[in-house]
Design a protein around this motif. Structure first.
Motif, PDB file in Angstrom:
ATOM      1  N   ARG A 100       3.490   1.538  -1.154  1.00  0.00           N
ATOM      2  CA  ARG A 100       3.668   1.208   0.269  1.00  0.00           C
ATOM      3  C   ARG A 100       4.675   2.141   0.937  1.00  0.00           C
ATOM      4  O   ARG A 100       4.555   2.434   2.125  1.00  0.00           O
ATOM      5  CB  ARG A 100       4.083  -0.259   0.426  1.00  0.00           C
ATOM      6  CG  ARG A 100       2.921  -1.220   0.197  1.00  0.00           C
ATOM      7  CD  ARG A 100       3.323  -2.670   0.328  1.00  0.00           C
ATOM      8  NE  ARG A 100       2.163  -3.537   0.151  1.00  0.00           N
ATOM      9  CZ  ARG A 100       1.420  -4.007   1.135  1.00  0.00           C
ATOM     10  NH1 ARG A 100       1.723  -3.706   2.383  1.00  0.00           N
ATOM     11  NH2 ARG A 100       0.381  -4.784   0.901  1.00  0.00           N
ATOM     12  N   ARG A 101       5.657   2.600   0.178  1.00  0.00           N
ATOM     13  CA  ARG A 101       6.599   3.556   0.745  1.00  0.00           C
ATOM     14  C   ARG A 101       5.908   4.913   0.950  1.00  0.00           C
ATOM     15  O   ARG A 101       6.143   5.604   1.942  1.00  0.00           O
ATOM     16  CB  ARG A 101       7.822   3.710  -0.155  1.00  0.00           C
ATOM     17  CG  ARG A 101       8.867   4.688   0.408  1.00  0.00           C
ATOM     18  CD  ARG A 101       9.262   4.307   1.840  1.00  0.00           C
ATOM     19  NE  ARG A 101      10.025   5.342   2.492  1.00  0.00           N
ATOM     20  CZ  ARG A 101      11.350   5.383   2.523  1.00  0.00           C
ATOM     21  NH1 ARG A 101      12.057   4.458   1.890  1.00  0.00           N
ATOM     22  NH2 ARG A 101      11.962   6.351   3.174  1.00  0.00           N
TER      23      ARG A 101
ATOM     24  N   GLY B 283       2.750   5.237   1.558  1.00  0.00           N
ATOM     25  CA  GLY B 283       1.906   5.035   2.732  1.00  0.00           C
ATOM     26  C   GLY B 283       2.693   5.138   4.024  1.00  0.00           C
ATOM     27  O   GLY B 283       2.211   5.731   5.011  1.00  0.00           O
TER      28      GLY B 283
ATOM     29  N   PHE C  47      -1.879   1.788  -0.190  1.00  0.00           N
ATOM     30  CA  PHE C  47      -0.762   2.262   0.624  1.00  0.00           C
ATOM     31  C   PHE C  47      -0.249   1.220   1.619  1.00  0.00           C
ATOM     32  O   PHE C  47       0.753   1.440   2.276  1.00  0.00           O
ATOM     33  CB  PHE C  47      -1.149   3.520   1.387  1.00  0.00           C
ATOM     34  CG  PHE C  47      -1.306   4.749   0.527  1.00  0.00           C
ATOM     35  CD1 PHE C  47      -0.494   4.962  -0.572  1.00  0.00           C
ATOM     36  CD2 PHE C  47      -2.257   5.703   0.832  1.00  0.00           C
ATOM     37  CE1 PHE C  47      -0.629   6.092  -1.361  1.00  0.00           C
ATOM     38  CE2 PHE C  47      -2.403   6.847   0.060  1.00  0.00           C
ATOM     39  CZ  PHE C  47      -1.589   7.046  -1.051  1.00  0.00           C
ATOM     40  N   GLY C  48      -0.967   0.112   1.739  1.00  0.00           N
ATOM     41  CA  GLY C  48      -0.459  -0.978   2.558  1.00  0.00           C
ATOM     42  C   GLY C  48      -0.865  -0.942   4.013  1.00  0.00           C
ATOM     43  O   GLY C  48      -0.184  -1.525   4.851  1.00  0.00           O
TER      44      GLY C  48
END
Length: 288
Positions: free
Chosen positions: A62-63, A65, A169-170
């Motif tokens: 996620r970071r 992304g 990646f969120g």
């Protein structure tokens, strides 16, 4: 102050190696700065990067992304993305995008990755939906078997890869809009060769609010491949006439209309035979 005046990016005290090891996301953040600002990396930063690039794999998806989105919203996203590939970072960020580096295609000067960067450059956009579509429109070419220098069915593979990566990646909320653009990225080429009013209407119904983005994507893709933007503009004029003739409302009626269009038999212009529809419900063929 000297670094600001010289437009140089480096870690305080030239401690890049330790900084990257303690927090590898700083590598991605630095890449973002290269997209956003008219600066260049200091040699000490590049030297540290060579020793720590593998640390990027430890960054939470996620970071990753978050930083990709920030890069794509910058004035020159291709610059940051080029930095990722040139310094061996891209494959740690996205192995699927990494496969495009050096992947040759028949009739093109550039490999697939550099075509992608060229398309982003031609688009001159900070719009994240458009730029994500351009970044991933050919990603499936790294996953399908090459046939005579070409990549048949790569669009379907591109959509599949993009959906998985966007979830990882969120940003799943962007997935539907972006993958619809990717799914239709070869529409213009087909529309030039084989005009079909039903296919035109289906495009409008599926992309209504993103039609402008779609043609911006198509123009950038065509120009990056060395084709004329005027061809895309001609198809755009035709599609906008179709859109103007349809009701303004969107929603359930669009889905119903799409189902109706999928039921209409298509005739091959060359053979006169009935072809299977997109839904696979019609199989009639005069030779059977």
């Amino acid at each position: 102050l000297d670094d600001i005046q010289n437009k140089v990016l480096r870690s305080p005290g030239n401690r890049s190696k330790g900084s990257f090891k303690s927090d590898p996301s700083r590598i991605l953040r630095g890449t973002r700065f290269l997209s956003e600002l008219p600066i260049k990396p200091h040699p000490t930063l590049l030297a540290a990067l060579a020793d720590t690039v593998g640390e990027v794999a430890k960054v939470k998806p996620r970071r990753v992304g978050f930083e990709i989105i920030k890069i794509l919203q910058s004035e020159k996203p291709w610059r940051g993305l080029q930095f990722l590939s040139s310094h061996g970072i891209l494959s740690h960020v996205s192995p699927e995008l990494g496969k495009l580096v050096g992947l040759r295609q028949k009739g093109r000067r550039q490999d697939v990755w550099h075509h992608t960067l060229a398309a982003l450059r031609k688009a001159k956009s900070e719009d994240v939906v458009l730029n994500l579509a351009l970044l991933y429109h050919d990603v499936g070419k790294g996953s399908v078997e090459k046939v005579s220098g070409h990549f048949p069915d790569h669009t379907k593979a591109s959509v599949s890869v993009a959906q998985k990566e966007f979830t990882r990646f969120g940003f799943p909320k962007l997935s539907d809009r972006v993958t619809k653009l990717i799914r239709h990225h070869q529409f213009v080429g087909e529309a030039i060769k084989n005009p079909d009013v039903d296919e035109d209407r289906k495009l409008v119904l599926e992309l209504r609010d993103d039609l402008d983005r779609f043609f911006d994507m198509s123009r950038a893709d065509a120009q990056a491949a060395g084709h004329a933007a005027a061809d895309v503009t001609e198809i755009e004029k035709r599609i906008k006439k179709v859109k103007a003739a349809l009701p303004d409302e969107t929603g359930v009626d669009d889905e119903t209309e799409l189902e109706k269009l999928d039921e209409v038999p298509r005739t091959d212009n060359n053979s006169g035979m009935l072809l299977k529809t997109n839904s696979g419900k019609l199989l009639a063929n005069s030779d059977k």
